[in-house]
Design a protein around this motif. Structure first.
Motif, PDB file in Angstrom:
ATOM      1  N   VAL A  31      14.217  -1.960   1.729  1.00  0.00           N
ATOM      2  CA  VAL A  31      15.368  -2.862   1.595  1.00  0.00           C
ATOM      3  C   VAL A  31      15.003  -4.250   2.124  1.00  0.00           C
ATOM      4  CG1 VAL A  31      17.710  -3.327   2.418  1.00  0.00           C
ATOM      5  CG2 VAL A  31      17.090  -1.028   1.646  1.00  0.00           C
ATOM      6  N   ALA A  32      14.381  -4.295   3.292  1.00  0.00           N
ATOM      7  CA  ALA A  32      14.036  -5.576   3.909  1.00  0.00           C
ATOM      8  C   ALA A  32      13.046  -6.382   3.063  1.00  0.00           C
ATOM      9  CB  ALA A  32      13.468  -5.357   5.307  1.00  0.00           C
ATOM     10  N   SER A  33      12.176  -5.680   2.343  1.00  0.00           N
ATOM     11  CA  SER A  33      11.162  -6.363   1.528  1.00  0.00           C
ATOM     12  C   SER A  33      11.576  -6.479   0.064  1.00  0.00           C
ATOM     13  CB  SER A  33       9.823  -5.626   1.627  1.00  0.00           C
ATOM     14  OG  SER A  33       9.936  -4.339   1.042  1.00  0.00           O
ATOM     15  N   GLN A  34      12.835  -6.180  -0.222  1.00  0.00           N
ATOM     16  CA  GLN A  34      13.379  -6.234  -1.583  1.00  0.00           C
ATOM     17  C   GLN A  34      12.533  -5.400  -2.549  1.00  0.00           C
ATOM     18  OE1 GLN A  34      13.689 -10.437  -2.411  1.00  0.00           O
ATOM     19  NE2 GLN A  34      15.436 -10.663  -1.048  1.00  0.00           N
ATOM     20  N   GLY A  35      12.158  -4.218  -2.100  1.00  0.00           N
ATOM     21  CA  GLY A  35      11.394  -3.291  -2.927  1.00  0.00           C
ATOM     22  C   GLY A  35       9.900  -3.480  -2.866  1.00  0.00           C
ATOM     23  N   GLY A  36       9.432  -4.362  -2.026  1.00  0.00           N
ATOM     24  CA  GLY A  36       7.997  -4.620  -1.924  1.00  0.00           C
ATOM     25  C   GLY A  36       7.234  -3.572  -1.142  1.00  0.00           C
ATOM     26  N   VAL A  37       7.940  -2.767  -0.365  1.00  0.00           N
ATOM     27  CA  VAL A  37       7.345  -1.707   0.449  1.00  0.00           C
ATOM     28  C   VAL A  37       8.010  -0.401   0.076  1.00  0.00           C
ATOM     29  CG1 VAL A  37       7.065  -0.850   2.811  1.00  0.00           C
ATOM     30  CG2 VAL A  37       6.835  -3.285   2.353  1.00  0.00           C
ATOM     31  N   THR A  38       7.230   0.669   0.038  1.00  0.00           N
ATOM     32  CA  THR A  38       7.788   1.976  -0.304  1.00  0.00           C
ATOM     33  C   THR A  38       7.141   3.076   0.521  1.00  0.00           C
ATOM     34  OG1 THR A  38       8.235   3.525  -2.106  1.00  0.00           O
ATOM     35  CG2 THR A  38       6.155   2.357  -2.201  1.00  0.00           C
ATOM     36  N   PRO A  39       7.897   4.118   0.828  1.00  0.00           N
ATOM     37  CA  PRO A  39       7.314   5.274   1.518  1.00  0.00           C
ATOM     38  C   PRO A  39       6.737   6.300   0.541  1.00  0.00           C
ATOM     39  CG  PRO A  39       9.687   5.536   1.403  1.00  0.00           C
ATOM     40  CD  PRO A  39       9.366   4.192   0.803  1.00  0.00           C
ATOM     41  N   LEU A  40       6.808   6.051  -0.769  1.00  0.00           N
ATOM     42  CA  LEU A  40       6.354   7.024  -1.760  1.00  0.00           C
ATOM     43  C   LEU A  40       4.838   7.205  -1.727  1.00  0.00           C
ATOM     44  CD1 LEU A  40       8.501   5.836  -4.799  1.00  0.00           C
ATOM     45  CD2 LEU A  40       8.890   7.861  -3.373  1.00  0.00           C
ATOM     46  N   PRO A  41       4.331   8.407  -1.981  1.00  0.00           N
ATOM     47  CA  PRO A  41       2.881   8.625  -2.042  1.00  0.00           C
ATOM     48  C   PRO A  41       2.291   8.043  -3.321  1.00  0.00           C
ATOM     49  CG  PRO A  41       4.039  10.660  -2.579  1.00  0.00           C
ATOM     50  CD  PRO A  41       5.088   9.655  -2.177  1.00  0.00           C
ATOM     51  N   GLY A  42       1.024   7.634  -3.247  1.00  0.00           N
ATOM     52  CA  GLY A  42       0.330   7.122  -4.424  1.00  0.00           C
ATOM     53  C   GLY A  42      -0.347   5.785  -4.206  1.00  0.00           C
ATOM     54  N   GLY A  43      -0.293   5.259  -2.986  1.00  0.00           N
ATOM     55  CA  GLY A  43      -0.977   4.007  -2.665  1.00  0.00           C
ATOM     56  C   GLY A  43      -2.144   4.273  -1.732  1.00  0.00           C
ATOM     57  N   LEU A  44      -3.287   3.640  -2.010  1.00  0.00           N
ATOM     58  CA  LEU A  44      -4.488   3.813  -1.185  1.00  0.00           C
ATOM     59  C   LEU A  44      -5.114   2.463  -0.869  1.00  0.00           C
ATOM     60  CD1 LEU A  44      -6.185   6.702  -3.201  1.00  0.00           C
ATOM     61  CD2 LEU A  44      -5.102   6.906  -0.954  1.00  0.00           C
ATOM     62  N   PRO A  45      -5.561   2.278   0.371  1.00  0.00           N
ATOM     63  CA  PRO A  45      -6.302   1.056   0.671  1.00  0.00           C
ATOM     64  C   PRO A  45      -7.678   1.120   0.016  1.00  0.00           C
ATOM     65  CG  PRO A  45      -6.341   2.523   2.560  1.00  0.00           C
ATOM     66  CD  PRO A  45      -5.445   3.157   1.532  1.00  0.00           C
ATOM     67  N   ILE A  46      -8.215  -0.019  -0.349  1.00  0.00           N
ATOM     68  CA  ILE A  46      -9.576  -0.116  -0.862  1.00  0.00           C
ATOM     69  C   ILE A  46     -10.400  -0.760   0.248  1.00  0.00           C
ATOM     70  CG2 ILE A  46     -11.105  -1.105  -2.611  1.00  0.00           C
ATOM     71  CD1 ILE A  46      -8.669  -1.157  -4.524  1.00  0.00           C
ATOM     72  N   ARG A  47     -11.292   0.038   0.829  1.00  0.00           N
ATOM     73  CA  ARG A  47     -12.113  -0.429   1.950  1.00  0.00           C
ATOM     74  C   ARG A  47     -13.588  -0.231   1.640  1.00  0.00           C
ATOM     75  NH1 ARG A  47      -7.910   2.291   5.897  1.00  0.00           N
ATOM     76  NH2 ARG A  47      -8.872   4.202   5.162  1.00  0.00           N
ATOM     77  N   PHE A  48     -14.379  -1.134   2.147  1.00  0.00           N
ATOM     78  CA  PHE A  48     -15.839  -1.042   2.072  1.00  0.00           C
ATOM     79  C   PHE A  48     -16.365  -1.179   3.491  1.00  0.00           C
ATOM     80  CE2 PHE A  48     -14.441  -2.599  -2.023  1.00  0.00           C
ATOM     81  CZ  PHE A  48     -15.177  -1.825  -2.916  1.00  0.00           C
TER      82      PHE A  48
END
Length: 139
Positions: free
Chosen positions: A88-105
């Motif tokens: 709500v605070a980010s107007q939908g920019g943040v979500t607790p849903l699974p399916g996001g992964l950081p890309i790290r090297f």
């Protein structure tokens, strides 16, 4: 220097390679997906809505990628109340849903991927295929 830090930047070529691998993995699962690849700040580098993927999953896939970049961790494990409030605070920019992964090297954040339109496990499988394709750290 104490006023600067070294950062990594995912190139557009790397984003396209990751996106192609993610599409291939989604096709192998027979699950059309929405896929977003973002830089460390959450800005989109590459995205696609595969034929048959759910329209609203474009929004959640982008939010998953932005969330993973922001927290430098996979999505799906934050407390429901916090995730809802952050959404709500980010107007939908943040979500607790699974399916996001950081890309790290080498442990350094270079961006993130967000996948949506399947189950959480399917979304993660597609995202992990993208990481493998570009030699990113396993998550």
């Amino acid at each position: 220097m104490k006023y600067t830090k070294e950062t990594l930047v995912l190139t557009h070529s790397g984003a396209i390679e990751a996106l192609s691998a993610a599409v291939k993995a989604a096709e192998e699962l027979s699950v059309p997906q929405c896929i977003f690849i973002v830089d460390c700040s959450g800005e989109t580098i590459a995205s696609i809505r595969m034929d048959g993927a759910k329209y609203l999953s474009m929004h959640t896939a982008r939010a998953k990628a932005r969330t993973a970049a922001s927290i430098n961790a996979p999505t799906g494990s934050m407390a429901f109340e916090f995730g809802t409030s952050a959404g709500v605070a980010s107007q939908g920019g943040v979500t607790p849903l699974p399916g996001g992964l950081p890309i790290r090297f080498g442990g350094k954040l270079a961006g993130a991927i967000g996948v949506g339109s399947g189950t959480g496990e399917q979304d993660f499988a597609v995202g992990r295929a993208a990481l493998v394709a570009i030699g990113a750290d396993a998550v």
